[in-house]
Design a protein around this motif. Structure first.
Motif, PDB file in Angstrom:
ATOM      1  N   THR A  91      -1.327  -2.980   4.364  1.00 36.63           N
ATOM      2  CA  THR A  91      -3.072  -2.752   4.709  1.00 36.63           C
ATOM      3  C   THR A  91      -4.188  -3.255   3.385  1.00 36.63           C
ATOM      4  N   ARG A  92      -3.730  -3.044   1.920  1.00 33.84           N
ATOM      5  CA  ARG A  92      -4.666  -3.741   1.386  1.00 33.84           C
ATOM      6  C   ARG A  92      -4.918  -5.073   1.094  1.00 33.84           C
ATOM      7  N   LEU A  93      -3.686  -6.188   1.729  1.00 27.91           N
ATOM      8  CA  LEU A  93      -4.303  -7.022   1.601  1.00 27.91           C
ATOM      9  C   LEU A  93      -4.796  -7.381   3.436  1.00 27.91           C
ATOM     10  N   TRP A  94      -4.775  -7.187   4.389  1.00 33.01           N
ATOM     11  CA  TRP A  94      -5.741  -6.288   5.785  1.00 33.01           C
ATOM     12  C   TRP A  94      -6.962  -6.371   5.372  1.00 33.01           C
ATOM     13  N   LEU A  95      -6.977  -5.615   4.111  1.00 26.99           N
ATOM     14  CA  LEU A  95      -8.341  -4.626   3.983  1.00 26.99           C
ATOM     15  C   LEU A  95      -9.415  -6.375   3.647  1.00 26.99           C
ATOM     16  N   GLU A  96      -8.725  -6.928   2.793  1.00 28.24           N
ATOM     17  CA  GLU A  96      -9.638  -7.848   1.666  1.00 28.24           C
ATOM     18  C   GLU A  96     -10.805  -8.496   3.638  1.00 28.24           C
ATOM     19  N   LYS A  97      -9.708  -9.064   4.116  1.00 25.08           N
ATOM     20  CA  LYS A  97     -10.610 -10.068   5.304  1.00 25.08           C
ATOM     21  C   LYS A  97     -11.427  -8.752   6.051  1.00 25.08           C
ATOM     22  N   GLN A  98     -11.957  -7.457   5.711  1.00 29.48           N
ATOM     23  CA  GLN A  98     -13.395  -6.981   5.809  1.00 29.48           C
ATOM     24  C   GLN A  98     -14.584  -7.375   5.723  1.00 29.48           C
ATOM     25  N   GLN A  99     -15.549  -7.908   6.332  1.00 27.05           N
ATOM     26  CA  GLN A  99     -17.149  -8.267   5.342  1.00 27.05           C
ATOM     27  C   GLN A  99     -17.930  -7.840   5.499  1.00 27.05           C
ATOM     28  N   LEU A 121       1.415  -5.146 -10.536  1.00 29.04           N
ATOM     29  CA  LEU A 121       1.492  -5.202  -9.539  1.00 29.04           C
ATOM     30  C   LEU A 121       1.327  -4.324  -8.551  1.00 29.04           C
ATOM     31  N   LEU A 122       1.347  -4.685  -7.471  1.00 29.35           N
ATOM     32  CA  LEU A 122       0.736  -4.009  -6.190  1.00 29.35           C
ATOM     33  C   LEU A 122       2.104  -3.454  -5.205  1.00 29.35           C
ATOM     34  N   SER A 123       1.597  -2.262  -4.967  1.00 30.68           N
ATOM     35  CA  SER A 123       2.765  -1.804  -5.278  1.00 30.68           C
ATOM     36  C   SER A 123       2.593  -0.879  -3.941  1.00 30.68           C
ATOM     37  N   CYS A 124       3.696  -0.309  -2.628  1.00 29.99           N
ATOM     38  CA  CYS A 124       3.461   0.520  -1.314  1.00 29.99           C
ATOM     39  C   CYS A 124       3.271   1.966  -2.790  1.00 29.99           C
ATOM     40  N   GLY A 125       3.342   2.342  -3.630  1.00 34.34           N
ATOM     41  CA  GLY A 125       3.051   3.528  -4.502  1.00 34.34           C
ATOM     42  C   GLY A 125       1.106   3.731  -4.555  1.00 34.34           C
ATOM     43  N   GLY A 126       0.907   2.698  -5.055  1.00 33.96           N
ATOM     44  CA  GLY A 126      -0.320   2.586  -5.131  1.00 33.96           C
ATOM     45  C   GLY A 126      -1.498   1.531  -4.928  1.00 33.96           C
ATOM     46  N   TRP A 127      -1.346   1.664  -3.284  1.00 35.81           N
ATOM     47  CA  TRP A 127      -2.060   0.691  -2.948  1.00 35.81           C
ATOM     48  C   TRP A 127      -3.334   0.927  -2.957  1.00 35.81           C
ATOM     49  N   ILE A 128      -3.775   2.007  -2.054  1.00 33.07           N
ATOM     50  CA  ILE A 128      -4.563   2.805  -1.934  1.00 33.07           C
ATOM     51  C   ILE A 128      -5.681   2.925  -3.385  1.00 33.07           C
ATOM     52  N   ALA A 129      -4.918   3.508  -4.340  1.00 29.51           N
ATOM     53  CA  ALA A 129      -6.102   2.864  -5.599  1.00 29.51           C
ATOM     54  C   ALA A 129      -6.243   1.908  -6.102  1.00 29.51           C
ATOM     55  N   ALA A 130      -5.770   0.733  -6.187  1.00 32.30           N
ATOM     56  CA  ALA A 130      -5.817  -0.643  -5.457  1.00 32.30           C
ATOM     57  C   ALA A 130      -6.679  -1.013  -5.359  1.00 32.30           C
ATOM     58  N   SER A 131      -7.038  -1.419  -3.463  1.00 30.51           N
ATOM     59  CA  SER A 131      -8.537  -1.015  -2.994  1.00 30.51           C
ATOM     60  C   SER A 131      -9.554  -0.326  -3.286  1.00 30.51           C
ATOM     61  N   LEU A 132      -9.433   1.041  -3.960  1.00 25.10           N
ATOM     62  CA  LEU A 132     -10.600   1.044  -4.329  1.00 25.10           C
ATOM     63  C   LEU A 132     -10.832   0.566  -5.525  1.00 25.10           C
ATOM     64  N   ASP A 236      -3.124  -1.037  10.779  1.00 30.62           N
ATOM     65  CA  ASP A 236      -1.730  -0.904  10.776  1.00 30.62           C
ATOM     66  C   ASP A 236      -1.219   0.094  10.683  1.00 30.62           C
ATOM     67  N   VAL A 237       0.392   0.061  10.833  1.00 30.25           N
ATOM     68  CA  VAL A 237       1.329   0.863  11.122  1.00 30.25           C
ATOM     69  C   VAL A 237       2.137   0.670  10.611  1.00 30.25           C
ATOM     70  N   CYS A 238       3.202   1.540   9.335  1.00 27.24           N
ATOM     71  CA  CYS A 238       4.465   1.899   8.725  1.00 27.24           C
ATOM     72  C   CYS A 238       4.973   2.899   9.472  1.00 27.24           C
ATOM     73  N   GLY A 239       5.847   2.907   8.439  1.00 31.40           N
ATOM     74  CA  GLY A 239       7.172   3.664   8.158  1.00 31.40           C
ATOM     75  C   GLY A 239       8.444   3.849   8.871  1.00 31.40           C
ATOM     76  N   GLU A 240       8.635   2.343   8.913  1.00 30.31           N
ATOM     77  CA  GLU A 240      10.193   2.204   9.897  1.00 30.31           C
ATOM     78  C   GLU A 240      11.202   2.994   8.672  1.00 30.31           C
ATOM     79  N   CYS A 241      12.589   2.929   9.200  1.00 25.99           N
ATOM     80  CA  CYS A 241      13.485   3.402   8.915  1.00 25.99           C
ATOM     81  C   CYS A 241      14.321   2.051   7.694  1.00 25.99           C
ATOM     82  N   ASP A 242      15.120   2.135   7.491  1.00 26.96           N
ATOM     83  CA  ASP A 242      15.974   1.328   6.788  1.00 26.96           C
ATOM     84  C   ASP A 242      16.947   0.810   7.868  1.00 26.96           C
ATOM     85  N   GLN A 243      17.343  -0.339   8.039  1.00 28.74           N
ATOM     86  CA  GLN A 243      18.475  -1.032   9.459  1.00 28.74           C
ATOM     87  C   GLN A 243      19.498  -0.743   9.538  1.00 28.74           C
TER      88      GLN A 243
END
Length: 276
Positions: A91-99, A121-132, A236-243
């Motif tokens: 999500t953090r990487l997609w948000l970079e595209k907003q102008q 490092l960008l992480s799944c547990g800290g991406w909102i903080a990184a975005s802000l 965007d949508v995530c939350g899939e399970c492990d195979q």
């Protein structure tokens, strides 16, 4: 973006192209699902990233460069399925595209505002903080779903930029109060939505992380209100399970199908509005 206008409710309305549907193949889990297969009227774009290292939970610089290269030709203004919660940093990487200035609405069972553990490092547990901290066009985050105890641990300076609706408060609100919360969100800026299905109860999703107690029907009602009243520029949508633990993956497939159908309904409505 084609044009911008302001309506009587002070909502900024942008007529944009929302046809972009991207499936990001990190783990291969989407190959087992069918939610996208009955949508032959529109093209589904795949980004193949299953060979990429340095991207599971944490995204190192080399992996980020590869991902950004893979998505460079997309606008970011469509809907993106980004695999399990391990890759929610996408999500953090997609948000970079907003102008233009925008808000972010997140449904998640976790705050995703933890301090980085490994050298920033960008992480799944800290991406909102990184975005802000890193995206000046991001004015506010509306975070729905985590418990209050987890949110208390978020740094105070970050909390000042977040409108928070906790799991506990949701459980005490009436259906009308919940609907009013989403109806009354400010609509003066475009909105990007991010859904982690771990906000859902185990009867409606199967994820790699601890889950909340929201029902899919409830999430869909919230999304419908927001998609109707807000100028949504991407999702965007995530939350899939492990195979290897995917016996309940049909639940995720069903949820993805419901979200995609709602998105397409909103997109077609937006196109009709743009042609009037």
């Amino acid at each position: 973006m084609k044009n911008t206008e302001k309506n009587k409710n002070n909502k900024i309305t942008q007529i944009i192209d929302l046809k972009e549907t991207v499936i990001m193949n990190f783990s291969g889990i989407y190959k087992n699902q069918s939610f996208y297969k009955d949508h032959a009227e529109k093209e589904i774009f795949w980004t193949e990233l299953s060979d990429l290292s340095g991207c599971n939970c944490y995204c190192d610089a080399e992996a980020a460069d590869r991902i950004c290269e893979e998505i460079q030709n997309y606008t970011g203004n469509g809907i993106h399925f980004i695999d399990s919660g391990n890759y929610h940093y996408m999500t953090r990487l997609w948000l970079e595209k907003q102008q233009v200035p925008f808000r972010l609405l997140v449904f998640d069972n976790h705050t995703d505002m933890q301090p980085p553990a490994f050298g920033g490092l960008l992480s799944c547990g800290g991406w909102i903080a990184a975005s802000l901290e890193e995206l000046p066009l991001l004015h506010e985050v509306i975070l729905v779903g985590p418990d209050e105890e987890a949110y208390v641990q978020v740094e105070p300076e970050l909390q000042q930029k977040v409108c928070f609706l906790s799991r506990e408060k949701l459980s005490m609100m009436t259906a009308e109060e919940k609907e009013d919360f989403f109806k009354n969100l400010d609509a003066d800026l475009p909105l990007y939505i991010s859904v982690d299905k771990d906000v859902l109860c185990k009867e409606d999703a199967s994820t790699t992380w601890s889950q909340g107690d929201m029902h899919l029907s409830e999430l869909m009602s919230f999304l419908e209100v927001v998609l109707e009243l807000q100028n949504v520029v991407g999702m965007d949508v995530c939350g899939e399970c492990d195979q290897d633990s995917g016996s309940e993956d049909f639940l995720n497939d069903h949820a993805n199908e419901a979200i995609l159908r709602l998105w397409e309904k909103m997109r077609k409505s937006s196109e009709r509005m743009g042609s009037e």
